[in-house]
Design an enzyme around this catalytic site. Structure first.
Site, PDB file in Angstrom:
ATOM      1  CE  LYS A   1      14.436  31.857 -35.908  1.00  0.00           C
ATOM      2  NZ  LYS A   1      13.275  31.313 -35.149  1.00  0.00           N
TER       3      LYS A   1
HETATM    4  C1  LIG Z   1      12.398  30.443 -35.643  1.00  0.00           C
HETATM    5  C2  LIG Z   1      11.539  29.780 -34.660  1.00  0.00           C
HETATM    6  C3  LIG Z   1      10.929  28.530 -34.917  1.00  0.00           C
HETATM    7  C4  LIG Z   1      11.063  27.820 -36.257  1.00  0.00           C
HETATM    8  O1  LIG Z   1      12.343  27.321 -36.476  1.00  0.00           O
HETATM    9  P1  LIG Z   1      12.781  26.834 -37.945  1.00  0.00           P
HETATM   10  O2  LIG Z   1      14.198  26.452 -37.835  1.00  0.00           O
HETATM   11  O3  LIG Z   1      12.562  28.018 -38.836  1.00  0.00           O
HETATM   12  O4  LIG Z   1      11.881  25.701 -38.314  1.00  0.00           O
HETATM   13  C5  LIG Z   1      10.182  27.930 -33.916  1.00  0.00           C
HETATM   14  N1  LIG Z   1      10.005  28.546 -32.724  1.00  0.00           N
HETATM   15  C6  LIG Z   1      10.549  29.751 -32.440  1.00  0.00           C
HETATM   16  C7  LIG Z   1      10.272  30.376 -31.122  1.00  0.00           C
HETATM   17  C8  LIG Z   1      11.336  30.413 -33.391  1.00  0.00           C
HETATM   18  O5  LIG Z   1      11.863  31.609 -33.106  1.00  0.00           O
END
Ligand SMILES: *Cc1c(COP(=O)(O)O)cnc(C)c1O
Length: 432
Positions: free
Chosen positions: A106
């Protein structure tokens, strides 16, 4: 580029306004008014370009009215300051997206959005804005880090006390400056409903300009397409001919949707696999053609505990709302916690690789798909460093997991949080 409401394409706005507003006025998601197409010569050149050159070319059409090329370059070079390596794991590759400041994928989207929003708020001469966000762990850290020191913006993060991992808690509570962590006695859902209540509470919104850093914001969503282009570049530079198959651990489906956007713009990809834990709303949709939101079930891959994934409507839009078209490029699958743990053990014992629970779910999806559709370019996305889910990883593999160098110093910093028992506490904090 204009952005239109997915429910009403007469409602359109600029990139800047889409970033500031988050959601369209009719409460639906913004979506690009057209899908730009890359030249064949750009695709051909990808293996020879730097990540920054790729990112500039990829992102330019989405921001052209509101950011100059040099501003875009400044922002991108800031948020892409780390590596996105492919590690060989058996017959597959792990695309490691955890080398950023908060060890989860993210970071790129949150950092990009933070810098855009900071700039737009300033040139709008808006009053100071407060970003209010609830987190189950990963989002809060990435948002806090992205907004740290951004002028004109205060960040308030609500997290459930005792329910985030030690490193996640340090990432939320030790930054200081414009970041405040509210430690909530309750669950993530409690945090989320307090945030929602604040956004519609006129006592607050008449005095404080509240903004969300939600994953549905176009500035968080679109830059995630870069991972897929970088992976494509690395595969080609390894001499691999097949087009990649991407297995993506999915919760809100933002990350995978960005990859599918890149594919629609011309990036050669053979298939996308959405890999879920038991929160399987999309798997059910693919089986029945009926979309039914479900209650969220808690799992060990908790960043994917989402029963009503907001970005799935964007995926449908990319395929003209035709499930038949979508099926050609996209498969969804679901695995239990028990299966995930077995996969973590298999990956460790057979390939000496430590996967976090999210990466392990993606590995399972890739393994099942490639058993039917063999490829030399199978890639599963490793979305978090195993130390972010240290309890599960250490107990499942019976090993100790070391913290990466770039976050070790955090563990010695003092946690600063404000205890928050109920909505009134939040309200008085925001109004003080
Ligand atoms: C947020 C997150 C996801 C999911 O991602 P999306 O874009 O919401 O599908 C998967 N793995 C981790 C470690 C995350 O922090």
């Amino acid at each position: 580029m204009k952005y239109v409401s997915l429910a009403n394409n007469e409602l359109s706005t600029s990139f800047k306004q889409a970033v500031i507003q988050g959601l369209a006025p009719d409460k639906s998601l913004y979506y690009p008014s057209y899908i730009p197409q890359w030249n064949a010569s750009f695709i051909e050149e990808i293996p020879n370009l730097s990540n920054l050159e790729i990112a500039l070319e990829a992102m330019r059409p989405f921001v052209d009215q509101d950011l100059s090329l040099s501003d875009l370059e400044l922002i991108l070079s800031d948020v892409l300051s780390f590596d996105f390596p492919l590690q060989k794991v058996g017959d597959y590759y792990s695309l490691e997206l955890f080398h950023g400041p908060t060890l989860a994928f993210k970071d790129v989207g949150a950092g990009f959005m933070a810098r855009c929003l900071g700039r737009f708020i300033q040139d709008e001469k808006e009053q100071k804005a407060t970003v209010l966000v609830a987190t189950s762990g990963d989002t809060g850290g990435a948002v806090a880090n992205g907004f740290l020191g951004v002028e004109g913006i205060d960040v308030v993060i609500l997290y459930p006390s005792g329910k985030v991992s030690p490193i996640q808690e340090k990432q939320l509570t030790t930054l200081g400056q414009n970041i405040t962590a509210l430690e909530v006695k309750g669950t993530f859902d409690d945090c989320q409903s307090m945030v929602k209540k604040a956004f519609v509470d006129a006592d607050i919104t008449s005095k404080v300009k509240l903004t969300s850093a939600n994953s549905i914001n176009v500035a968080r969503w679109i830059p995630q397409m870069l991972y897929y282009i970088f992976a494509y570049k690395t595969l080609k530079n390894k001499g691999i001919q097949d087009d990649p198959v991407f297995a993506v651990p999915s919760g809100n489906f933002g990350n995978i949707c960005a990859g599918m956007l890149a594919h629609k713009m011309g990036l050669p990809v053979s298939h996308f696999i959405a890999c879920n834990n038991v929160n399987d709303t999309v798997v059910d949709f693919m089986n029945t053609g009926v979309y039914r939101a479900k209650d969220t079930v808690a799992t060990i891959s908790n960043a994917m505990d989402v029963g009503n994934p907001s970005n799935f409507v964007r995926i449908l839009e990319l395929f003209n709302k035709q499930k038949k078209e979508l099926e050609v490029d996209f498969t969804a699958c679901s695995y239990s916690d028990a299966e995930t743990k077995v996969a973590m053990q298999e990956i460790y014992e057979q390939f000496n690789y430590v996967a976090d629970p999210h990466g392990a779910v993606a590995y399972l999806g890739l393994k099942a798909y490639t058993a039917q559709n063999p490829t030399t370019a199978g890639v599963f996305l490793e979305t978090a460093h195993p130390s972010k889910f240290i309890d599960v990883v250490e107990s499942t593999l019976d090993i100790e997991v070391a913290l990466p160098e770039n976050v070790r110093h955090l563990m010695n910093r003092e946690k600063q949080s404000i205890f928050t028992s109920n909505y009134e506490d939040l309200k008085s904090f925001l109004l003080q």
